[in-house]
Every structure is written in C-alpha cells, then in structure tokens.
Design a protein around this motif. Sequence first.
Motif, PDB file in Angstrom:
ATOM      1  N   GLY A  45       0.799  -1.329   0.018  1.00 37.73           N
ATOM      2  CA  GLY A  45       0.002   0.261  -0.052  1.00 37.73           C
ATOM      3  C   GLY A  45       0.812   1.212  -0.004  1.00 37.73           C
ATOM      4  N   VAL A  46       1.716   1.188   0.902  1.00 32.99           N
ATOM      5  CA  VAL A  46       2.532   2.466   0.871  1.00 32.99           C
ATOM      6  C   VAL A  46       3.601   2.711  -0.140  1.00 32.99           C
ATOM      7  CG1 VAL A  46       4.239   3.741   2.405  1.00 32.99           C
ATOM      8  CG2 VAL A  46       2.595   2.713   3.426  1.00 32.99           C
ATOM      9  N   SER A  47       4.211   1.711  -0.575  1.00 32.19           N
ATOM     10  CA  SER A  47       4.982   1.732  -1.906  1.00 32.19           C
ATOM     11  C   SER A  47       4.317   1.989  -3.178  1.00 32.19           C
ATOM     12  CB  SER A  47       5.988   0.303  -2.101  1.00 32.19           C
ATOM     13  OG  SER A  47       4.848  -0.686  -2.357  1.00 32.19           O
ATOM     14  N   GLY A  48       3.013   1.591  -3.029  1.00 29.37           N
ATOM     15  CA  GLY A  48       2.239   2.021  -4.430  1.00 29.37           C
ATOM     16  C   GLY A  48       1.972   3.482  -4.486  1.00 29.37           C
ATOM     17  N   MET A  49       1.535   3.956  -3.321  1.00 25.60           N
ATOM     18  CA  MET A  49       1.173   5.380  -3.079  1.00 25.60           C
ATOM     19  C   MET A  49       2.514   6.159  -3.511  1.00 25.60           C
ATOM     20  SD  MET A  49       1.745   8.191  -0.466  1.00 25.60           S
ATOM     21  CE  MET A  49       2.474   6.957   0.694  1.00 25.60           C
ATOM     22  N   ALA A  50       3.509   5.786  -2.997  1.00 26.48           N
ATOM     23  CA  ALA A  50       5.183   6.512  -2.875  1.00 26.48           C
ATOM     24  C   ALA A  50       5.290   6.448  -4.502  1.00 26.48           C
ATOM     25  CB  ALA A  50       6.081   5.991  -2.300  1.00 26.48           C
ATOM     26  N   MET A  51       4.999   5.223  -5.090  1.00 29.55           N
ATOM     27  CA  MET A  51       5.329   5.205  -6.498  1.00 29.55           C
ATOM     28  C   MET A  51       4.618   6.021  -7.371  1.00 29.55           C
ATOM     29  SD  MET A  51       6.483   1.142  -7.276  1.00 29.55           S
ATOM     30  CE  MET A  51       5.067   1.221  -8.348  1.00 29.55           C
ATOM     31  N   MET A  52       3.467   6.041  -6.983  1.00 19.28           N
ATOM     32  CA  MET A  52       2.435   7.123  -7.688  1.00 19.28           C
ATOM     33  C   MET A  52       2.987   8.557  -7.775  1.00 19.28           C
ATOM     34  SD  MET A  52       0.337   5.731  -9.874  1.00 19.28           S
ATOM     35  CE  MET A  52      -0.693   6.943 -10.013  1.00 19.28           C
ATOM     36  N   ASN A  53       3.148   8.864  -6.501  1.00 19.40           N
ATOM     37  CA  ASN A  53       3.369  10.249  -6.343  1.00 19.40           C
ATOM     38  C   ASN A  53       4.820  10.598  -6.963  1.00 19.40           C
ATOM     39  OD1 ASN A  53       1.533  10.916  -4.429  1.00 19.40           O
ATOM     40  ND2 ASN A  53       2.618  10.573  -2.529  1.00 19.40           N
ATOM     41  N   CYS A  54       5.666   9.671  -7.061  1.00 14.95           N
ATOM     42  CA  CYS A  54       6.981   9.893  -7.935  1.00 14.95           C
ATOM     43  C   CYS A  54       6.622  10.038  -9.201  1.00 14.95           C
ATOM     44  CB  CYS A  54       7.950   8.861  -7.541  1.00 14.95           C
ATOM     45  SG  CYS A  54       9.378   9.024  -8.274  1.00 14.95           S
ATOM     46  N   GLN A  55       5.603   9.136  -9.793  1.00 12.33           N
ATOM     47  CA  GLN A  55       5.227   9.514 -11.281  1.00 12.33           C
ATOM     48  C   GLN A  55       4.606  10.590 -11.470  1.00 12.33           C
ATOM     49  OE1 GLN A  55       6.242   7.130 -12.984  1.00 12.33           O
ATOM     50  NE2 GLN A  55       5.315   7.481 -14.709  1.00 12.33           N
ATOM     51  N   THR A  56       3.798  11.016 -10.479  1.00 11.74           N
ATOM     52  CA  THR A  56       3.303  12.337 -10.746  1.00 11.74           C
ATOM     53  C   THR A  56       4.101  13.664 -10.794  1.00 11.74           C
ATOM     54  OG1 THR A  56       2.787  13.013  -8.475  1.00 11.74           O
ATOM     55  CG2 THR A  56       1.007  11.692  -9.727  1.00 11.74           C
ATOM     56  N   ALA A  57       5.166  13.285 -10.043  1.00  8.89           N
ATOM     57  CA  ALA A  57       6.347  14.341 -10.208  1.00  8.89           C
ATOM     58  C   ALA A  57       6.838  14.653 -11.524  1.00  8.89           C
ATOM     59  CB  ALA A  57       7.356  14.076  -9.263  1.00  8.89           C
ATOM     60  N   ARG A  58       6.826  13.368 -12.165  1.00  5.58           N
ATOM     61  CA  ARG A  58       7.399  13.303 -13.739  1.00  5.58           C
ATOM     62  C   ARG A  58       6.526  13.978 -14.286  1.00  5.58           C
ATOM     63  NH1 ARG A  58       9.161   8.355 -11.653  1.00  5.58           N
ATOM     64  NH2 ARG A  58      11.528   8.201 -11.730  1.00  5.58           N
ATOM     65  N   ALA A  61       3.707  17.693 -11.468  1.00  4.81           N
ATOM     66  CA  ALA A  61       3.028  17.800  -9.884  1.00  4.81           C
ATOM     67  C   ALA A  61       4.145  18.212  -8.869  1.00  4.81           C
ATOM     68  CB  ALA A  61       2.155  16.715  -9.627  1.00  4.81           C
ATOM     69  N   ALA A  62       3.794  18.540  -7.774  1.00  2.88           N
ATOM     70  CA  ALA A  62       5.008  18.623  -6.579  1.00  2.88           C
ATOM     71  C   ALA A  62       4.395  17.894  -5.492  1.00  2.88           C
ATOM     72  CB  ALA A  62       5.044  20.051  -6.417  1.00  2.88           C
ATOM     73  N   PRO A  63       4.726  16.520  -5.400  1.00  3.19           N
ATOM     74  CA  PRO A  63       4.405  15.704  -4.097  1.00  3.19           C
ATOM     75  C   PRO A  63       5.413  16.054  -3.135  1.00  3.19           C
ATOM     76  CG  PRO A  63       4.984  14.305  -6.058  1.00  3.19           C
ATOM     77  CD  PRO A  63       4.992  15.713  -6.539  1.00  3.19           C
ATOM     78  N   SER A  64       5.067  15.531  -1.961  1.00  2.84           N
ATOM     79  CA  SER A  64       6.126  15.489  -1.053  1.00  2.84           C
ATOM     80  C   SER A  64       7.293  14.675  -0.935  1.00  2.84           C
ATOM     81  CB  SER A  64       5.356  15.346   0.501  1.00  2.84           C
ATOM     82  OG  SER A  64       6.455  15.098   1.315  1.00  2.84           O
ATOM     83  N   ASP A  65       8.471  14.938  -0.774  1.00  2.00           N
ATOM     84  CA  ASP A  65       9.523  14.089  -1.242  1.00  2.00           C
ATOM     85  C   ASP A  65       9.471  12.864   0.253  1.00  2.00           C
ATOM     86  OD1 ASP A  65      10.227  15.756   1.011  1.00  2.00           O
ATOM     87  OD2 ASP A  65      12.434  15.563   0.588  1.00  2.00           O
ATOM     88  N   ILE A  66       8.843  12.987   1.174  1.00  2.00           N
ATOM     89  CA  ILE A  66       8.714  12.178   2.194  1.00  2.00           C
ATOM     90  C   ILE A  66       7.526  10.959   1.619  1.00  2.00           C
ATOM     91  CG2 ILE A  66       7.824  11.663   4.580  1.00  2.00           C
ATOM     92  CD1 ILE A  66      10.654  12.958   4.194  1.00  2.00           C
ATOM     93  N   LEU A  67       6.842  11.319   0.797  1.00  2.93           N
ATOM     94  CA  LEU A  67       5.649  10.402   0.469  1.00  2.93           C
ATOM     95  C   LEU A  67       5.942  10.150  -1.163  1.00  2.93           C
ATOM     96  CD1 LEU A  67       2.637  12.480   1.905  1.00  2.93           C
ATOM     97  CD2 LEU A  67       3.647  10.621   2.636  1.00  2.93           C
ATOM     98  N   SER A  68       7.036  10.019  -1.499  1.00  2.00           N
ATOM     99  CA  SER A  68       7.436   9.733  -2.861  1.00  2.00           C
ATOM    100  C   SER A  68       8.584   8.858  -2.954  1.00  2.00           C
ATOM    101  CB  SER A  68       7.703  10.970  -3.789  1.00  2.00           C
ATOM    102  OG  SER A  68       6.631  11.813  -3.776  1.00  2.00           O
ATOM    103  N   ALA A  69       8.798   8.025  -3.723  1.00  2.00           N
ATOM    104  CA  ALA A  69       9.955   6.773  -3.952  1.00  2.00           C
ATOM    105  C   ALA A  69       9.931   6.269  -5.301  1.00  2.00           C
ATOM    106  CB  ALA A  69       9.761   5.746  -2.849  1.00  2.00           C
ATOM    107  N   GLU A  70      11.038   5.939  -5.767  1.00  2.00           N
ATOM    108  CA  GLU A  70      11.370   5.215  -6.935  1.00  2.00           C
ATOM    109  C   GLU A  70      10.680   3.904  -6.851  1.00  2.00           C
ATOM    110  OE1 GLU A  70      12.362   6.234 -10.065  1.00  2.00           O
ATOM    111  OE2 GLU A  70      12.809   8.168  -9.432  1.00  2.00           O
ATOM    112  N   GLY A  71      10.353   3.517  -7.989  1.00  2.00           N
ATOM    113  CA  GLY A  71       9.611   1.957  -7.950  1.00  2.00           C
ATOM    114  C   GLY A  71      10.438   1.151  -8.619  1.00  2.00           C
TER     115      GLY A  71
END
Length: 146
Positions: free
Chosen positions: A74-87, A90-100
């Motif tokens: 759940g958390v990794s899916g959310m973090a990957m989506m946030n990273c994807q939106t940054a591409r 969008a400007a998601p929080s770096d704490i809530l974003s991670a590479e997949g």
Amino acid sequence: MIPVLKAAFEREHRHCDERKNVRPIQMIAIGLLAASPSMSAALSTGEAYNACQLAAAQNWERGSSSLCLGLIIGVSGMAMMNCQTARSGAAPSDILSAEGGHSYAATTQAFLNWARDNPQNWEWPAANGVAVALSRTFPCKAIVSP
C-alpha cells in the motif's frame, strides 16, 4: 502467506514498468489501508517492524505476513504514484514519494533497516514509518537532483 500468493505478488511486481498505471493489486492494498484508518493508525512503526521481522523469518508463510505485505504494498504503491506524478509536473512531498521497480523483499528490507536504525520513531503510525523509510532508501529522482 501462501507461497503461491507470494510468488504471484513478486511476479506481478517484476513485470511492472514504471511508466504504466498502478497495478490492480496495489490499488487493492491502498484501498484496504484507506478503508480501515483506525487499524492503520493504531499500528505503530515498532509493531510493523516486529511483524515484518517475524514474516521474513517465517518465509512469509504465517499470519503476520499479510499485515506486513499489505502495508508495504500500500505505501510503496502510493509512493511510486507520487513519484510518477512528479514526472508529470506535480509537486508531491519528497517524504511521500519513492522510485519504484524494487522487489517487495527489497522494499521490506528498506523498511526493516530504517526502523532498526530509528527506534526513536517506533511510536509513529506504521504507514508514516514505511513512507519515510522508502523515501530515504529509494528517493524519487524527479524530486531529488542526481
């Protein structure tokens, strides 16, 4: 966790291309976490650390593996989506974003390592601890300069 189910999760994860949409299994895990906020809020980072250690020690075949794997997915899916939106600008929080692109074993180990090294944060909600662990271990390249 049933070995066949674990193999299916791993196979699904390996076949994911970061440019594709979130996989259905991730959406289910995210939905389960969102649907039961009292359960996810009640689980602390320290409790998640203990559950994930136990699941890993038992080769993901016992009851605690579902809790750990659901949290990680759940958390990794959310973090990957946030990273994807940054591409996408969008400007998601770096704490809530991670590479997949990492296996669930690697993602779980990232959480275990971070939690082991940060016992002062064991009282945090489990999802927060996992999010910070993933963002520190696999920072989103679209947010962090290379």
